[in-house]
Design a protein around this motif. Structure first.
Motif, short mmCIF file in Angstrom:
data_model
loop_
_atom_site.label_atom_id
_atom_site.label_comp_id
_atom_site.label_asym_id
_atom_site.label_seq_id
_atom_site.Cartn_x
_atom_site.Cartn_y
_atom_site.Cartn_z
N LEU A 1 33.96 35.90 43.31
CA LEU A 1 33.01 36.79 42.63
C LEU A 1 31.94 37.29 43.59
O LEU A 1 31.55 38.46 43.55
CB LEU A 1 32.37 36.07 41.45
N GLU A 2 31.47 36.41 44.45
CA GLU A 2 30.46 36.82 45.44
C GLU A 2 31.05 37.82 46.41
O GLU A 2 30.40 38.81 46.77
CB GLU A 2 29.94 35.59 46.18
N GLY A 3 32.30 37.62 46.81
CA GLY A 3 32.95 38.58 47.69
C GLY A 3 33.19 39.91 47.01
O GLY A 3 33.11 40.96 47.65
N LEU B 1 46.26 39.43 36.54
CA LEU B 1 46.62 39.74 37.92
C LEU B 1 47.23 41.14 38.07
O LEU B 1 47.10 41.77 39.12
CB LEU B 1 47.61 38.69 38.42
N TYR B 2 47.86 41.64 37.01
CA TYR B 2 48.61 42.90 37.10
C TYR B 2 47.92 44.06 36.37
O TYR B 2 48.56 45.08 36.10
CB TYR B 2 50.02 42.70 36.54
N LEU C 1 39.37 48.03 44.53
CA LEU C 1 38.74 47.25 43.47
C LEU C 1 39.79 46.45 42.71
O LEU C 1 39.57 45.28 42.36
CB LEU C 1 37.99 48.19 42.52
N GLY C 2 40.96 47.06 42.46
CA GLY C 2 42.03 46.34 41.79
C GLY C 2 42.50 45.14 42.57
O GLY C 2 42.74 44.06 42.01
N HIS C 3 42.63 45.28 43.89
CA HIS C 3 43.04 44.16 44.72
C HIS C 3 41.99 43.04 44.69
O HIS C 3 42.34 41.85 44.59
CB HIS C 3 43.25 44.62 46.16
N ALA C 4 40.73 43.40 44.76
CA ALA C 4 39.66 42.39 44.75
C ALA C 4 39.62 41.64 43.42
O ALA C 4 39.47 40.42 43.39
CB ALA C 4 38.32 43.06 45.04
N LEU C 5 39.77 42.37 42.33
CA LEU C 5 39.77 41.72 41.01
C LEU C 5 41.00 40.85 40.83
O LEU C 5 40.94 39.79 40.21
CB LEU C 5 39.69 42.77 39.90
N GLU D 1 31.29 41.32 44.74
CA GLU D 1 30.04 42.08 44.70
C GLU D 1 29.63 42.57 46.08
O GLU D 1 29.01 43.61 46.24
CB GLU D 1 28.93 41.20 44.12
N GLY D 2 30.03 41.82 47.11
CA GLY D 2 29.55 42.17 48.43
C GLY D 2 30.39 43.18 49.19
O GLY D 2 29.91 43.81 50.14
N SER D 3 31.67 43.35 48.76
CA SER D 3 32.55 44.15 49.61
C SER D 3 33.19 45.35 48.91
O SER D 3 33.79 46.19 49.58
CB SER D 3 33.67 43.26 50.17
N VAL D 4 33.11 45.46 47.61
CA VAL D 4 33.82 46.55 46.92
C VAL D 4 32.82 47.43 46.19
O VAL D 4 31.96 46.91 45.49
CB VAL D 4 34.84 45.98 45.91
#
Length: 235
Positions: free
Chosen positions: A228-230, A131-132, A174-178, A232-235
């Motif tokens: 995971l789908e989000g 998470l960090y 990208l960090g927030h999404a991951l 790939e679709g948003s970042v």
């Protein structure tokens, strides 16, 4: 198989070689001499016995003096019951033969900030709490050893590259999404959810885990799949 895959990709092979007692850990490390492919060993801070910081230092000094490969200290106090402050981790990092620390402190407190602000020469911090990862990279961590990276390996590598390049505009979202995906992956005891997702993707033959762990719920697996789908679709 791991050695073969690492060799094909020119990736360093790091293996776990931990034990609570010093003698047992020494014996575990000595066996690594049989495998020249191994580049480093990940060794936990002694658990259960909970020595003082000086005892932890003596433990790793003994191991580093006899190990056939460099050591990476696995600092995970919420599992070992052994918290170490920045000064103790810095002392460990100054030992010959200790190459880095997998830092899984359960958050980013003043010890993490102090350690990253004054690292011993040749000593690197690797994020251990998925998470960090992004904030630790921003503070100067060299990378991470992360369970959820099995699910989006390329995107985690992309995140590390973005921070190294100073591309904050790319790294931050990208960090927030991951982090959202990692949080979903750890919603139930690890590695149950990860194995459930990998099985659902057809990448491993079974989602089973060993007792006392139980297989992940379908809801948890679906939540990670959606994240995971989000991703790939948003970042």
């Amino acid at each position: 198989m791991c050695a073969r895959v690492c060799g094909e990709r020119d990736a360093p092979l790091i293996v776990g070689a931990g034990a609570s007692g010093t003698r047992a850990a020494e014996a575990s490390l000595a066996r690594l001499a049989r495998w020249p492919e191994v580049r480093a060993a990940l060794v936990t801070v002694p658990a259960f016995v909970r020595p003082a910081a000086a005892g932890v230092l003596a433990h790793f000094a003994r191991l580093a003096g006899t190990s056939p490969v460099p050591l990476i200290v696995y600092h995970v106090p919420y599992r070992t019951g052994q918290p170490l402050d920045a000064a103790a981790l810095r002392a460990l990092g100054s030992l010959p033969g200790v190459a880095g620390v997998k830092y899984a402190g359960g958050g980013i407190g003043e010890d993490a900030v102090a350690l990253l602000g004054d690292l011993p020469a040749g000593f690197e911090v690797l994020a251990g709490d998925d998470l960090y990862l992004s904030p630790l990279l921003a503070l100067g961590a060299a990378g991470g050893i992360l369970a959820s990276a099995h699910l989006a390996t390329g995107r985690f590598a992309e995140l590390a590259g973005a921070w190294r390049a100073g591309d904050v505009a790319r790294a931050r979202p990208l960090g927030h999404a991951l982090a959202r995906m990692s949080a979903a992956a750890f919603a139930e005891p690890n590695p149950a959810v990860l194995k459930g997702v990998l099985h659902a993707q057809g990448r491993i033959p079974t989602p089973d885990v060993r007792l006392p762990l139980l297989p992940a719920s379908q809801g948890a697996v679906k939540a990670v799949t959606a994240a995971l789908e989000g991703l790939e679709g948003s970042v």
